[in-house]
Write a protein that holds these residues in place. Sequence first.
Motif, PDB file in Angstrom:
ATOM      1  N   ILE A  12       0.843  -1.199   0.000  1.00 40.26           N
ATOM      2  CA  ILE A  12       0.000   0.000   0.000  1.00 40.26           C
ATOM      3  C   ILE A  12       0.879   1.251   0.000  1.00 40.26           C
ATOM      4  O   ILE A  12       1.753   1.409   0.846  1.00 40.26           O
ATOM      5  N   GLY A  19      -5.552   3.369   4.235  1.00 43.51           N
ATOM      6  CA  GLY A  19      -4.666   2.210   4.124  1.00 43.51           C
ATOM      7  C   GLY A  19      -4.890   1.250   5.277  1.00 43.51           C
ATOM      8  O   GLY A  19      -4.882   0.029   5.105  1.00 43.51           O
ATOM      9  N   VAL A  35       3.616  -1.491   3.710  1.00 50.09           N
ATOM     10  CA  VAL A  35       3.168  -0.105   3.494  1.00 50.09           C
ATOM     11  C   VAL A  35       4.372   0.818   3.353  1.00 50.09           C
ATOM     12  O   VAL A  35       5.395   0.625   4.005  1.00 50.09           O
ATOM     13  N   THR A  44      -1.514   2.923   9.187  1.00 50.14           N
ATOM     14  CA  THR A  44      -1.424   1.630   8.503  1.00 50.14           C
ATOM     15  C   THR A  44      -0.278   0.787   9.038  1.00 50.14           C
ATOM     16  O   THR A  44      -0.408  -0.434   9.165  1.00 50.14           O
ATOM     17  N   THR A  73      -1.392  -1.219  -4.275  1.00 56.06           N
ATOM     18  CA  THR A  73      -2.525  -0.304  -4.351  1.00 56.06           C
ATOM     19  C   THR A  73      -2.128   1.003  -3.665  1.00 56.06           C
ATOM     20  O   THR A  73      -1.038   1.113  -3.111  1.00 56.06           O
ATOM     21  N   GLU A  75      -3.647   4.569  -1.331  1.00 55.59           N
ATOM     22  CA  GLU A  75      -4.755   5.069  -0.515  1.00 55.59           C
ATOM     23  C   GLU A  75      -4.971   6.564  -0.727  1.00 55.59           C
ATOM     24  O   GLU A  75      -5.811   7.152  -0.076  1.00 55.59           O
TER      25      GLU A  75
END
Length: 370
Positions: A12, A19, A35, A44, A73, A75
Amino acid sequence: MNVIKPGQTIGILGGGQLGRMMATAAKHMGYRIAVLDPAADCPTAQVADVHIQAAYDDMKAAEELGSYSDVITYEFENVDAEVSRFFESQDKLPQGSLSLAVSQNREKEKGFAEKADIPVPAYRIVQTYEEVKAAIDDIGYPAVMKTISGGYDGKGQFLLRNEADLADTEKEMADGHYIVEQWLTIDKEVSQVFTRDQQGKISFFPVAENVHRDQVLFTTTIPASLEEDGKAEIRKHTEVLAEELGVVGTFAVEWFVSEGQVYFNEMAPRPHNSGHYTIEACNVSQFEQHIRAIAGLPLLPVHAFPAAKMINVLGRHRDALLQSLDKEEVHLHDYGKKEARSQRKMGHVTIIGSSLDDIAKKEPAWMRDW
Ligand code: ADP
Ligand code: MG
């Protein structure tokens, strides 16, 4: 398509509350989380397996994130273009970079909606004070001037109610582009949160009604007080935008309703604050659907409770909230942020009910001081 399986790792970009809620949804399904965020102990990182503590545009750090992750991905929409292209070239970014490029720039965003024949408030793109004056000549008062990129929660926005406000903007303006928009008389603000999977199938959450105070989201409520026709129009417009952008994952589009007419406001290529109610009010949350989409799993059909209300908890409400925890019947979400600055989003609460009347009876006392 690459299906990401439990035990594999989701990376993330960004370590805030979005997140964190993505990560906890993913954790239920057995995924591991890495992360990238510059802040130690960010929301996160507290629930992640790996935290790479570095700037968002640090390419070395991005490469490290990629080395741990089977899919990536984000956030937030202000992802560095080089970083997103890097992950795209590795085939690890199912969301792609087009939605990012469009939604991080208000000019592109409005242009995109216009091209799809979706109504937007009258606007002009400006760079100099002279151009702001010319824009006001065209649009009239009241208007709002916003930075083209980087704004959120009303940050980077200037209200132009009269000539005195206009004169003030001359001092406030920094280098770069701004958008000057007609300030609409808003009857309602609503948002459509949805998820699109990698085959192009879309699953909509209920249209939700949003109330802002000082341009910050105060509450989100379902059902939205809008006729079925209005909701259908919003879904239709949203679907066009989703197809044109090739959205993958959870995405939100904000709409204004002014004198019975629906206007596009902005979009977010990620789960959204106005979709937090889905965690308890729906069988599947915006975060779980998002994880399913990027992991290549099928989306679940959405079912919702008859009524729900989400209330944001800012720093200035935190003490009152903590003092009344034992008295209020609300679902509690705290993002684990240490520093409770007055306007900072610290958490949210959600009320579930059989009707809006039922919800009204359960509203916590502290929300009156919001
Ligand atoms: P942000 O990126 O900060 O969310 P928005 O453009 O959504 O920026 O603006 C925040 C809020 O300010 C909106 O939800 C709305 O309440 C108000 N607002 C913004 N633009 C307009 C407008 N053109 N007319 C009326 N209200 C507006
Ligand atoms: Mg907004």
